[in-house]
Design a protein around this motif. Sequence first.
Motif, PDB file in Angstrom:
ATOM      1  N   GLY A  22      84.238 129.863  -1.249  1.00  0.00           N
ATOM      2  CA  GLY A  22      82.807 129.840  -1.458  1.00  0.00           C
ATOM      3  C   GLY A  22      82.204 131.220  -1.329  1.00  0.00           C
ATOM      4  O   GLY A  22      82.798 132.125  -0.771  1.00  0.00           O
ATOM      5  N   ALA A  23      81.014 131.344  -1.881  1.00  0.00           N
ATOM      6  CA  ALA A  23      80.326 132.625  -1.791  1.00  0.00           C
ATOM      7  C   ALA A  23      79.382 132.588  -0.601  1.00  0.00           C
ATOM      8  O   ALA A  23      78.829 131.555  -0.247  1.00  0.00           O
ATOM      9  CB  ALA A  23      79.541 132.876  -3.062  1.00  0.00           C
ATOM     10  N   SER A  24      79.209 133.722   0.007  1.00  0.00           N
ATOM     11  CA  SER A  24      78.300 133.801   1.141  1.00  0.00           C
ATOM     12  C   SER A  24      76.862 133.901   0.652  1.00  0.00           C
ATOM     13  O   SER A  24      76.593 134.122  -0.526  1.00  0.00           O
ATOM     14  CB  SER A  24      78.644 135.006   2.001  1.00  0.00           C
ATOM     15  OG  SER A  24      78.363 136.190   1.287  1.00  0.00           O
ATOM     16  N   GLU A  27      76.104 137.141  -1.171  1.00  0.00           N
ATOM     17  CA  GLU A  27      76.521 137.205  -2.565  1.00  0.00           C
ATOM     18  C   GLU A  27      75.541 136.462  -3.466  1.00  0.00           C
ATOM     19  O   GLU A  27      75.219 136.922  -4.560  1.00  0.00           O
ATOM     20  CB  GLU A  27      77.933 136.640  -2.714  1.00  0.00           C
ATOM     21  CG  GLU A  27      78.983 137.550  -2.086  1.00  0.00           C
ATOM     22  CD  GLU A  27      80.330 136.882  -1.961  1.00  0.00           C
ATOM     23  OE1 GLU A  27      80.366 135.641  -1.808  1.00  0.00           O
ATOM     24  OE2 GLU A  27      81.330 137.590  -2.015  1.00  0.00           O
ATOM     25  N   TYR A  28      75.055 135.311  -3.003  1.00  0.00           N
ATOM     26  CA  TYR A  28      74.056 134.585  -3.781  1.00  0.00           C
ATOM     27  C   TYR A  28      72.766 135.386  -3.891  1.00  0.00           C
ATOM     28  O   TYR A  28      72.137 135.419  -4.948  1.00  0.00           O
ATOM     29  CB  TYR A  28      73.770 133.213  -3.168  1.00  0.00           C
ATOM     30  CG  TYR A  28      74.836 132.192  -3.466  1.00  0.00           C
ATOM     31  CD1 TYR A  28      75.161 131.861  -4.787  1.00  0.00           C
ATOM     32  CD2 TYR A  28      75.524 131.557  -2.447  1.00  0.00           C
ATOM     33  CE1 TYR A  28      76.134 130.928  -5.061  1.00  0.00           C
ATOM     34  CE2 TYR A  28      76.494 130.620  -2.715  1.00  0.00           C
ATOM     35  CZ  TYR A  28      76.798 130.307  -4.025  1.00  0.00           C
ATOM     36  OH  TYR A  28      77.758 129.386  -4.298  1.00  0.00           O
ATOM     37  N   ALA A  29      72.361 136.030  -2.815  1.00  0.00           N
ATOM     38  CA  ALA A  29      71.135 136.841  -2.833  1.00  0.00           C
ATOM     39  C   ALA A  29      71.278 137.998  -3.809  1.00  0.00           C
ATOM     40  O   ALA A  29      70.341 138.328  -4.545  1.00  0.00           O
ATOM     41  CB  ALA A  29      70.811 137.351  -1.436  1.00  0.00           C
ATOM     42  N   SER A  33      68.960 138.463  -7.085  1.00  0.00           N
ATOM     43  CA  SER A  33      68.174 139.694  -7.252  1.00  0.00           C
ATOM     44  C   SER A  33      68.558 140.421  -8.534  1.00  0.00           C
ATOM     45  O   SER A  33      67.705 141.014  -9.204  1.00  0.00           O
ATOM     46  CB  SER A  33      68.331 140.608  -6.035  1.00  0.00           C
ATOM     47  OG  SER A  33      69.667 141.036  -5.906  1.00  0.00           O
ATOM     48  N   GLY A  34      69.819 140.378  -8.923  1.00  0.00           N
ATOM     49  CA  GLY A  34      70.234 140.988 -10.183  1.00  0.00           C
ATOM     50  C   GLY A  34      69.622 140.288 -11.382  1.00  0.00           C
ATOM     51  O   GLY A  34      69.143 140.933 -12.323  1.00  0.00           O
TER      52      GLY A  34
END
Length: 70
Positions: A22-24, A27-29, A33-34
């Motif tokens: 899973g992504a932390s 990483e989702y933030a 933001s990108g």
Amino acid sequence: MPTKVINAVIHRLQNVPRTQRGASAVEYALLVSGIAAVAVAAMFLFGDQVLGVFDRSCDGINRVVNGTDC
């Protein structure tokens, strides 16, 4: 250019080791933001052109329906 970035991200995601499940939240933030940065840049770059397209289509529809511009 956006296609190169998307292809690079897809390639990177396909080569992630299977041990990472899973992504932390970080990483989702970064991902969100990108995406937001690209959306804002697109609005600044193409905003007037898109507005013109919508104005012309609105005028055209109103001329047919009501006989006036927007």
